[in-house]
Design a protein around this motif. Structure first.
Motif, PDB file in Angstrom:
ATOM      1  N   GLY A 254       0.803  -1.228   0.000  1.00  0.00           N
ATOM      2  CA  GLY A 254       0.000   0.000   0.000  1.00  0.00           C
ATOM      3  C   GLY A 254       0.829   1.269   0.000  1.00  0.00           C
ATOM      4  O   GLY A 254       2.059   1.241   0.084  1.00  0.00           O
TER       5      GLY A 254
ATOM      6  N   THR B  28      -0.912   4.484   3.898  1.00  0.00           N
ATOM      7  CA  THR B  28      -1.289   3.188   4.480  1.00  0.00           C
ATOM      8  C   THR B  28      -0.167   2.678   5.374  1.00  0.00           C
ATOM      9  O   THR B  28      -0.397   2.228   6.499  1.00  0.00           O
ATOM     10  CB  THR B  28      -1.548   2.156   3.345  1.00  0.00           C
ATOM     11  OG1 THR B  28      -2.612   2.649   2.547  1.00  0.00           O
ATOM     12  CG2 THR B  28      -1.872   0.792   3.882  1.00  0.00           C
ATOM     13  N   ARG B  29       1.062   2.764   4.846  1.00  0.00           N
ATOM     14  CA  ARG B  29       2.195   2.242   5.614  1.00  0.00           C
ATOM     15  C   ARG B  29       2.411   3.056   6.893  1.00  0.00           C
ATOM     16  O   ARG B  29       2.775   2.503   7.929  1.00  0.00           O
ATOM     17  CB  ARG B  29       3.456   2.205   4.755  1.00  0.00           C
ATOM     18  CG  ARG B  29       3.484   0.935   3.897  1.00  0.00           C
ATOM     19  CD  ARG B  29       4.654   0.910   2.982  1.00  0.00           C
ATOM     20  NE  ARG B  29       4.489   1.913   1.939  1.00  0.00           N
ATOM     21  CZ  ARG B  29       5.477   2.555   1.337  1.00  0.00           C
ATOM     22  NH1 ARG B  29       6.708   2.307   1.673  1.00  0.00           N
ATOM     23  NH2 ARG B  29       5.231   3.449   0.399  1.00  0.00           N
TER      24      ARG B  29
ATOM     25  N   LYS C 231       0.053   4.490   8.699  1.00  0.00           N
ATOM     26  CA  LYS C 231      -0.957   4.036   9.673  1.00  0.00           C
ATOM     27  C   LYS C 231      -0.532   2.694  10.284  1.00  0.00           C
ATOM     28  O   LYS C 231      -0.666   2.462  11.472  1.00  0.00           O
ATOM     29  CB  LYS C 231      -2.316   3.858   8.976  1.00  0.00           C
ATOM     30  CG  LYS C 231      -3.028   5.168   8.745  1.00  0.00           C
ATOM     31  CD  LYS C 231      -4.454   4.895   8.291  1.00  0.00           C
ATOM     32  CE  LYS C 231      -5.018   6.121   7.608  1.00  0.00           C
ATOM     33  NZ  LYS C 231      -5.872   5.819   6.473  1.00  0.00           N
ATOM     34  N   TYR C 232      -0.031   1.843   9.399  1.00  0.00           N
ATOM     35  CA  TYR C 232       0.403   0.512   9.855  1.00  0.00           C
ATOM     36  C   TYR C 232       1.591   0.637  10.815  1.00  0.00           C
ATOM     37  O   TYR C 232       1.632  -0.021  11.854  1.00  0.00           O
ATOM     38  CB  TYR C 232       0.763  -0.330   8.630  1.00  0.00           C
ATOM     39  CG  TYR C 232       1.134  -1.763   8.957  1.00  0.00           C
ATOM     40  CD1 TYR C 232       0.385  -2.515   9.862  1.00  0.00           C
ATOM     41  CD2 TYR C 232       2.233  -2.370   8.352  1.00  0.00           C
ATOM     42  CE1 TYR C 232       0.721  -3.828  10.153  1.00  0.00           C
ATOM     43  CE2 TYR C 232       2.573  -3.687   8.636  1.00  0.00           C
ATOM     44  CZ  TYR C 232       1.811  -4.404   9.547  1.00  0.00           C
ATOM     45  OH  TYR C 232       2.148  -5.698   9.837  1.00  0.00           O
TER      46      TYR C 232
ATOM     47  N   PHE D 142      -5.027  -2.541   7.114  1.00  0.00           N
ATOM     48  CA  PHE D 142      -4.866  -1.093   6.925  1.00  0.00           C
ATOM     49  C   PHE D 142      -4.978  -0.648   5.469  1.00  0.00           C
ATOM     50  O   PHE D 142      -4.926   0.534   5.171  1.00  0.00           O
ATOM     51  CB  PHE D 142      -3.517  -0.647   7.520  1.00  0.00           C
ATOM     52  CG  PHE D 142      -3.455  -0.892   8.999  1.00  0.00           C
ATOM     53  CD1 PHE D 142      -3.851   0.081   9.897  1.00  0.00           C
ATOM     54  CD2 PHE D 142      -3.078  -2.136   9.493  1.00  0.00           C
ATOM     55  CE1 PHE D 142      -3.842  -0.150  11.259  1.00  0.00           C
ATOM     56  CE2 PHE D 142      -3.063  -2.386  10.855  1.00  0.00           C
ATOM     57  CZ  PHE D 142      -3.441  -1.400  11.743  1.00  0.00           C
ATOM     58  N   LEU D 143      -5.092  -1.624   4.564  1.00  0.00           N
ATOM     59  CA  LEU D 143      -5.179  -1.265   3.137  1.00  0.00           C
ATOM     60  C   LEU D 143      -6.494  -0.533   2.866  1.00  0.00           C
ATOM     61  O   LEU D 143      -7.523  -0.855   3.466  1.00  0.00           O
ATOM     62  CB  LEU D 143      -5.103  -2.521   2.261  1.00  0.00           C
ATOM     63  CG  LEU D 143      -3.814  -3.349   2.336  1.00  0.00           C
ATOM     64  CD1 LEU D 143      -3.913  -4.583   1.441  1.00  0.00           C
ATOM     65  CD2 LEU D 143      -2.597  -2.510   1.921  1.00  0.00           C
ATOM     66  N   THR D 144      -6.443   0.441   1.937  1.00  0.00           N
ATOM     67  CA  THR D 144      -7.677   1.121   1.544  1.00  0.00           C
ATOM     68  C   THR D 144      -8.496   0.156   0.671  1.00  0.00           C
ATOM     69  O   THR D 144      -7.972  -0.870   0.207  1.00  0.00           O
ATOM     70  CB  THR D 144      -7.376   2.365   0.695  1.00  0.00           C
ATOM     71  OG1 THR D 144      -6.684   1.917  -0.484  1.00  0.00           O
ATOM     72  CG2 THR D 144      -6.507   3.363   1.438  1.00  0.00           C
TER      73      THR D 144
ATOM     74  N   GLU E  85      -6.805  -0.422  -2.622  1.00  0.00           N
ATOM     75  CA  GLU E  85      -5.611  -1.275  -2.510  1.00  0.00           C
ATOM     76  C   GLU E  85      -6.015  -2.740  -2.333  1.00  0.00           C
ATOM     77  O   GLU E  85      -5.418  -3.638  -2.940  1.00  0.00           O
ATOM     78  CB  GLU E  85      -4.741  -0.807  -1.330  1.00  0.00           C
ATOM     79  CG  GLU E  85      -4.035   0.513  -1.636  1.00  0.00           C
ATOM     80  CD  GLU E  85      -3.387   1.165  -0.415  1.00  0.00           C
ATOM     81  OE1 GLU E  85      -2.580   2.087  -0.611  1.00  0.00           O
ATOM     82  OE2 GLU E  85      -3.691   0.777   0.732  1.00  0.00           O
TER      83      GLU E  85
END
Ligand code: AMP
Length: 422
Positions: free
Chosen positions: A169, A173-174, A176-177, A228-230, A233
């Motif tokens: 992602g 995304t990364r 947030k992860y 966490f992927l949108t 994604e």
């Protein structure tokens, strides 16, 4: 005083040198069939290139680069990998603006990482790989996976390997992860190795790469990137999986797979030996990057690529007692029957040589029996006989010199049959 090689390097001699030659040849043949072109880049680059692309917090940049100042006090690094150099080269030589996309490069050469030397982990090692820049849609990723599988299959490794996929992602995304991992590992870091303490500070994603057994148990329970992927994604990853399945490639999703290079932002994958071996880690690794080309000053083009470790492949091949043979050219002896056939024989020979075949023409004439003896002495595999009738009908007599089987075939079919290495 006897000199020794530098720690972590190795000499490749005799059988090993031949194996590397074969792997290189097989790889370039297959990459060529996928329309990749050979690309050479320097061993030395300005250090900033790798800090920017591989990532300043990556293990490679923090601990493993061979970096020195040259006489003009510029910071230079021995390439720890090829992707950054290839992309730099595509941008610097303006190929990213002049060439039709996708631009497909393959490479083969040495890379340098200051790692703790052990079996399958060296400070100088050989990598081969590809970069495909200006990709569109998931099919470029899937085509790349097909190339990897074709390559490993041609080394007879098809049933000996295991493909792991994941999807990373975007930067957002990364991030947030990373935050989620920071919270999770923050509570457990007292039980983890000193390296992980440092990784938690710099980039908790790197903790997922930790090989320490005790840490692995904590890592197994950590949040997964898939959470966490949108939506888009997730859809793209699902589309990749669907296309991979349709290609008949077997794989497993490994949500802990993050790879040690910061530029990946979509599909990531690794190929591992199926059975436990002394081989350290993955034999192939790669993925998709959305921003790397732009980050390095080029246009907004996505790309994907992979690289394989030649020594790791060799260790695996040795363990499985597989000996690789490079495809060898056919050896053909053309026998014109009389001088009238010499010019046709010359034309045929030059066509056959264009495809890499080894061809000799018997311009000495004489009896067919003695021509066959000469062919045998030269180690030829095929005899091609051309006389008046054959010239008239645009055919030849093709004889397999080991089975003695002889057939009449058209000259067009002959060229087609030997149109590549046989
Ligand atoms: P990477 O560039 O880290 O994705 O590595 C790609 C491939 O290169 C790995 O899958 C390994 O096969 C190989 N490789 C990486 N580091 C080393 C090393 N220190 N020694 C030998 N092979 C390596």
């Amino acid at each position: 005083m006897a000199y020794q090689r530098v720690k972590g390097t190795h000499d490749l001699i005799k059988k090993d040198a031949k194996t590397v030659d074969c792997i290189r040849q097989i790889f370039s043949n297959i990459a060529t069939t996928y329309c990749y072109q050979s690309h050479y880049v320097p061993v030395i680059e300005y250090s900033e290139l790798f800090t920017r692309s591989v990532g300043k917090d990556s293990d490679i940049v923090r601990k493993e680069m061979y970096t020195f100042n040259d006489k003009a006090n510029r910071s230079i690094t021995l390439r720890p990998e090829f992707t950054a150099g290839i992309i730099r080269s595509l941008i610097e030589n303006k190929l990213v603006v002049t060439e039709p996309t996708p631009i497909k490069s393959y490479y083969f050469g040495t890379a340098y990482r200051y790692e703790r030397p052990q079996t399958g982990r060296y400070r100088e090692f050989y990598q081969g790989g590809v970069e495909c820049v200006g990709t569109s849609g998931v099919y470029s990723d899937v085509e790349m996976l097909n190339l990897v599988i074709d390559f490993l299959s041609s080394l007879a490794l098809h049933d000996e390997i295991h493909l792991k996929l994941n999807y990373l992602g975007s930067e957002e995304t990364r991030n947030k992860y990373r935050d989620a991992l920071r919270t999770y590992f923050g509570k457990r870091i007292a039980f983890m190795c000193p390296d992980c303490h440092e990784r938690l500070e710099l980039n908790p994603l790197r903790i997922l790469d930790c090989k320490i057994e005790e840490d692995q148990k904590i890592i197994a329970e950590a949040p997964k990137i898939t959470e966490f992927l949108t939506d888009s994604e997730k859809m793209e990853f699902a589309a990749i999986e669907e296309a991979v399945k349709k290609s008949g490639i077997s794989y497993e999703v490994d949500s802990g797979l993050v790879r040690g290079l910061d530029y990946y932002s979509g599909l990531v994958f690794e190929v591992h030996p199926l059975k436990a071996t002394v081989t350290q880690g993955a034999i192939v690794g790669g993925g998709h990057y959305h921003n790397l080309v732009a980050e390095l000053g080029g246009p907004d083009l996505e790309g994907c690529g992979f690289s394989f470790g030649v020594e790791r492949l060799m260790i695996l091949l040795n363990e499985l007692s597989i000996s690789v043979e490079a495809p060898s050219p056919a050896k053909i002896y053309v026998m014109p029957l009389g001088e009238v056939a010499y010019s046709s024989a010359t034309l045929l020979a030059s066509e056959l040589r264009k495809s890499g075949n080894i061809v000799e023409v018997n311009y000495a004439g004489g009896k067919l029996a003695s021509a066959f003896k000469k062919a045998e002495r030269l180690g030829m595999q095929w005899g091609v006989i051309i006389g008046d009738d054959e010239i008239k009908n645009a055919t030849v007599q093709l004889k397999n010199l080991s089975t003695q089987e002889q057939v009449t075939i058209s000259q067009v079919d002959l060229i087609a049959q030997f149109g590549g290495f046989n």
